[in-house]
Motif scaffolding. Structure first.
Motif, mmCIF file in Angstrom:
data_model
loop_
_atom_site.group_PDB
_atom_site.id
_atom_site.type_symbol
_atom_site.label_atom_id
_atom_site.label_comp_id
_atom_site.label_asym_id
_atom_site.label_seq_id
_atom_site.Cartn_x
_atom_site.Cartn_y
_atom_site.Cartn_z
ATOM 1 N N VAL A 113 33.605 44.045 77.764
ATOM 2 C CA VAL A 113 32.404 44.433 79.066
ATOM 3 C C VAL A 113 33.768 44.719 80.682
ATOM 4 C CG1 VAL A 113 30.651 43.833 80.369
ATOM 5 C CG2 VAL A 113 30.778 43.442 78.048
ATOM 6 N N LYS A 144 30.150 40.246 84.510
ATOM 7 C CA LYS A 144 30.406 40.082 83.845
ATOM 8 C C LYS A 144 30.096 39.083 82.570
ATOM 9 C CE LYS A 144 34.110 42.061 85.056
ATOM 10 N NZ LYS A 144 33.465 41.852 86.458
ATOM 11 N N ARG A 161 19.488 43.300 84.223
ATOM 12 C CA ARG A 161 20.352 44.278 83.204
ATOM 13 C C ARG A 161 19.697 44.429 81.602
ATOM 14 N NH1 ARG A 161 25.715 42.163 85.495
ATOM 15 N NH2 ARG A 161 26.322 43.733 83.925
ATOM 16 N N GLU A 163 21.839 46.650 79.408
ATOM 17 C CA GLU A 163 23.023 46.065 79.105
ATOM 18 C C GLU A 163 23.071 44.536 78.268
ATOM 19 O OE1 GLU A 163 22.879 46.295 82.441
ATOM 20 O OE2 GLU A 163 24.138 47.070 83.816
#
Length: 109
Positions: free
Chosen positions: A30, A38, A10, A13
């Protein structure tokens, strides 16, 4: 004892959320299906020092809050009823301008 597993896969992100916080974004959304991480992503982003003070208010959408207008913000705002445009305008005003009783979940430096 809680085990903290490393966040893997991730990086992009995480970089984007941290960058938005560092650059003073007014808000970050998100979104994704249940169970994709999340909450973990946001918690990891908040753990990264930002180099500047930032107040974080966390609005959390849920299935239970879905039937209510702006249900994700129900615990944070006085959500008025009536015209949709006025409701959204008042909610945004409360979030952007802030209120004394709107307490951030975290204050970061």
């Amino acid at each position: 004892m809680e085990r903290s597993w490393p966040l893997t896969g991730r990086d992009e992100e995480l970089r984007r959320v941290v960058s938005a916080i560092r650059h003073g974004a007014a808000g970050i959304v998100v979104a994704g299906p249940a169970g994709v991480g999340k909450t973990r992503l946001v918690r990891e982003a908040l753990a990264v020092p930002s180099g500047r003070g930032a107040s974080v208010v966390w609005a959390h959408g849920s299935t239970a809050a879905r039937p209510f207008p702006l249900g994700a913000f129900a615990g944070l705002l006085d959500v008025p009823t009536g015209d949709a445009a006025q409701t959204i305008a008042r909610a945004l005003d409360q979030l952007v301008v802030g209120r004394a009783d709107l307490r951030p979940l975290a204050s970061r430096a």
